[in-house]
Design an enzyme around this catalytic site. Sequence first.
Site, PDB file in Angstrom:
ATOM      1  N   GLY A  15      -1.699   1.291  -0.971  1.00 28.70           N
ATOM      2  CA  GLY A  15      -1.547   0.555  -2.230  1.00 28.70           C
ATOM      3  C   GLY A  15      -0.393  -0.413  -2.115  1.00 28.70           C
ATOM      4  O   GLY A  15      -0.594  -1.526  -1.665  1.00 28.70           O
ATOM      5  N   ASP A  33     -12.401  -6.361   7.868  1.00 28.88           N
ATOM      6  CA  ASP A  33     -11.417  -6.315   6.787  1.00 28.88           C
ATOM      7  C   ASP A  33     -10.595  -7.593   6.824  1.00 28.88           C
ATOM      8  O   ASP A  33     -10.032  -7.928   7.865  1.00 28.88           O
ATOM      9  CB  ASP A  33     -10.505  -5.096   6.983  1.00 28.88           C
ATOM     10  CG  ASP A  33      -9.327  -5.083   6.015  1.00 28.88           C
ATOM     11  OD1 ASP A  33      -9.438  -5.668   4.917  1.00 28.88           O
ATOM     12  OD2 ASP A  33      -8.293  -4.470   6.353  1.00 28.88           O
ATOM     13  N   SER A  75      -4.089   1.467   5.422  1.00 27.09           N
ATOM     14  CA  SER A  75      -3.518   0.370   4.645  1.00 27.09           C
ATOM     15  C   SER A  75      -1.996   0.523   4.493  1.00 27.09           C
ATOM     16  O   SER A  75      -1.297   0.635   5.505  1.00 27.09           O
ATOM     17  CB  SER A  75      -4.232   0.325   3.293  1.00 27.09           C
ATOM     18  OG  SER A  75      -3.944  -0.865   2.618  1.00 27.09           O
ATOM     19  N   TYR A  76      -1.493   0.552   3.259  1.00 23.35           N
ATOM     20  CA  TYR A  76      -0.041   0.660   3.081  1.00 23.35           C
ATOM     21  C   TYR A  76       0.489   2.006   3.583  1.00 23.35           C
ATOM     22  O   TYR A  76       1.696   2.187   3.777  1.00 23.35           O
ATOM     23  CB  TYR A  76       0.355   0.439   1.609  1.00 23.35           C
ATOM     24  CG  TYR A  76       1.842   0.173   1.470  1.00 23.35           C
ATOM     25  CD1 TYR A  76       2.382  -1.090   1.704  1.00 23.35           C
ATOM     26  CD2 TYR A  76       2.723   1.204   1.148  1.00 23.35           C
ATOM     27  CE1 TYR A  76       3.747  -1.327   1.623  1.00 23.35           C
ATOM     28  CE2 TYR A  76       4.103   0.976   1.058  1.00 23.35           C
ATOM     29  CZ  TYR A  76       4.598  -0.294   1.297  1.00 23.35           C
ATOM     30  OH  TYR A  76       5.953  -0.522   1.228  1.00 23.35           O
ATOM     31  N   HIS A  87     -12.049  -2.453   5.346  1.00 22.41           N
ATOM     32  CA  HIS A  87     -10.692  -1.886   5.250  1.00 22.41           C
ATOM     33  C   HIS A  87     -10.702  -0.352   5.202  1.00 22.41           C
ATOM     34  O   HIS A  87      -9.956   0.295   5.925  1.00 22.41           O
ATOM     35  CB  HIS A  87     -10.071  -2.451   3.970  1.00 22.41           C
ATOM     36  CG  HIS A  87      -8.636  -2.151   3.773  1.00 22.41           C
ATOM     37  ND1 HIS A  87      -7.647  -2.730   4.527  1.00 22.41           N
ATOM     38  CD2 HIS A  87      -8.003  -1.340   2.886  1.00 22.41           C
ATOM     39  CE1 HIS A  87      -6.460  -2.297   4.109  1.00 22.41           C
ATOM     40  NE2 HIS A  87      -6.658  -1.450   3.117  1.00 22.41           N
TER      41      HIS A  87
END
Lengths: 483, 483
Positions: free
Chosen positions: A94, A403, A194-195, A455
């Site tokens: 996020g 992605d 991701s994050y 992603h």
Amino acid sequence: MALSKFALCLWLCTSMFLLCTQIFSLELDPQTRALQEADRVISLPSQLPMQVLFRQYSGYVTVDKSNEKALFYWFFEATSKPAQKPLILWLNGGPGCSSVGSGAAQEIGPFLVKEGPTLKFNKYAWNKGMYLIVFTANLLFLDSPAGVGFSYSNKSLNVQGDNITALDSYAFLQNWFKRFPQYKSHEFYIAGESYAGHYVPQLADAIFDENKKSAKENYINLKGFIIGNPFLDYETDRRGMYDYAWGHGLISDALYQSIKAKCDFSSQILTQECWDQIFKYNSLYEMIDMFSLYTPTCALNAPSSSGKKLAARSNTVRVSGLFHMIPSAGHDPCTANYATEYFNRPDVQQALHANVTKVSRPYILCNSEVGNAWKNSTFSLLPTITKLINGGLRVWLFSGDTDGRLPVTSTRYTLNKLGLNIIEDWTPWYSHREVGGWTVTYEGLTFITVRGAGHQVPMFAPQQSLQIITHFLANKKLPSLAF
Amino acid sequence: MALSKFALCLWLCTSMFLLCTQIFSLELDPQTRALQEADRVISLPSQLPMQVLFRQYSGYVTVDKSNEKALFYWFFEATSKPAQKPLILWLNGGPGCSSVGSGAAQEIGPFLVKEGPTLKFNKYAWNKGMYLIVFTANLLFLDSPAGVGFSYSNKSLNVQGDNITALDSYAFLQNWFKRFPQYKSHEFYIAGESYAGHYVPQLADAIFDENKKSAKENYINLKGFIIGNPFLDYETDRRGMYDYAWGHGLISDALYQSIKAKCDFSSQILTQECWDQIFKYNSLYEMIDMFSLYTPTCALNAPSSSGKKLAARSNTVRVSGLFHMIPSAGHDPCTANYATEYFNRPDVQQALHANVTKVSRPYILCNSEVGNAWKNSTFSLLPTITKLINGGLRVWLFSGDTDGRLPVTSTRYTLNKLGLNIIEDWTPWYSHREVGGWTVTYEGLTFITVRGAGHQVPMFAPQQSLQIITHFLANKKLPSLAF
């Protein structure tokens, strides 16, 4: 003959040992057993009537009493012999996205949400085996930090950032292992996407450091980590994103040249004229799913040409009608909507022992308030990764190559910046008869691309993802020939 | 009131005019009518029992008597009012690929081959309308040059190349119009893909020049041309291909850097050390479908890990089983196999008046002998395109953006080299609620990308392709908002 007796003896001893392990795992003190039972999930609303052959638990673990901060977890035991299987902690990014609603319910958990919302069994859940390989895992999902998913704090959250997330997650783990001591000695791995390219190495780093200085009872048997489409380095991730967008025909030559001319991504602070170009680029996100370039967007979210939300006509617009337009392999782009709806149901929350304090806000899959209030975000995780590789941890990265947000180009730049020696360069790996992607073996790190995956790799390429995690756990190279 | 009478009068006159057009179109002399009837295709083996509401013709047109050279065509009238509709000639590339077996039977024709082999109706055939837009077309497919598909010469073909292809195709058209004089005055467009990036502008150029100097009866009413994933310029097409391959995660940094260092693509002759790198790159083609990066390869063609052809076990390996692995939107990667099988059937050849001289070789979809014996291939078509734009022709290019062979990157470089002024830069265009791709309007040329489509755009994005051709014929910009 002697050898055969020896083999028989060895087999008997091994069997006895395994049996003992299982028996001992059941030998918990009554208080711990009661705590576990309180978190036991007996059944889930809209769960298919098929028998669930593994145990699951969920609930809160307090990480900071002074701030009344508690993190929510959902835990699934491996489908077979959980006492012998490693433990994987999965973290979504996020910042602000719920691992429970994203990773568990849309990617790698045993139950996936679908239209209704209802649940379906995930054929490729990470607590299951594959190809008779026994490297299934016990799967732990954590909503992290507080303010994300069902996790909360009754005090102000104005100190959110990378540091506090790592510290709170470490505290969570220590307390969770107190509640589930039978998993304390298991091999422990951290995974995410991701994050979580920040969360995963930062938590690994915290464990690594604490393991050295802490008492034996706080030791966590951390063996390695794996991250998909990771956010690791502001410079390379940003540069790669715009290069990828141009090369994939998403932006004009003019905008691309202008970004290149006006942005110095090696700087920690971008100029206003750079941001002006980036804002132009960002309008792409309003039109297509940048996390999966070639799949449809969810018609329930998209504004129509007249500016009205399509949600208003969701009864007439069948999402499935979009599937013939662009390749999708049956992916339903509205899954996030179903997950949000599902986890907001009071009966679901009750079954999961979630939202026990009855917070006023609804459950949000990705809480932008958390992301917007982020206080510190490490510019580059590369020093941490280097340290952890040198510390002997197994480190794998993978990248769904369609992605646009944290694209394969970015991760290639990042790996070049990391500067490890290549042991085996760019080799195709196979998922049955098809090339699943390519893999590079560095000294201390394995990188894998996943062909045609967006992603959230396990959402778009579930079979390939399970193949990757089983090979990661087994520390085996992916097959380089069709099978 | 006066206006209303005037409108009624106008309507009556227009209706009368259209009726006359249709009546006159039927007034052919008996000999021409007989020639047409001889080429009429009454029915096709494995054709669905649905009524076919348009006429179709196929057969040979001699283009060079001295070399006993005859080109094969397949012609479909528009599904409604063919007498009022434009005529499109479609050309496949290669060099060596059959427009009959590729363009007609796998891309834009009214009948598509499928497993069996059998036929299915093409919902998005280019001789049909769309969205009540009346710009349907009469569709002519040509196997060109001789040696391709069903076209043949009874003499040696050692002079094959761009020049002879354009001349023979021009001769074909003149003779075809003698057989179908009712189409002579129609608006005429040329369309094609891939190496037809040479054929299409070269034929257009021949027509353009001949129109100026020829007798009135040889005038062809050429209005423009459109080419998908075109091969236009050796320098930019080659450079773009390797850049695209790196950016899409298909080749190693090392190979990419090595190609960049050792190849001067502006040169007409590449060095051996450049070719050495290109040969390494070419091994990619053995593993994935470079013409459509994210779809499965055909299991009937692929060698297994043990080196045996999978065709031997095609009874157990269902092609459809691959579809869940990577996005495919129902695309069957073995269509080329079915087409080859279908057009080799004697009953199909008989129905199509094909192979009347009973040549000894089988029908081949893409004849590599033709490509390998190619004598001249123009280095750059850009001067020709500039000339034709200045001559007032409508020129559109489109590019499926998941093609690795003539990728969107290459065509972007080509367009930059062409150096036209931009009127409207990089705008999304919509196919219903989804972004179909992006479009750039230059002075005299329109460029369109097709999101998620491979090399043979109409095969992967049939609906979007029909949308593009109807807008091309109507000379209208594609919609920039969702509808």
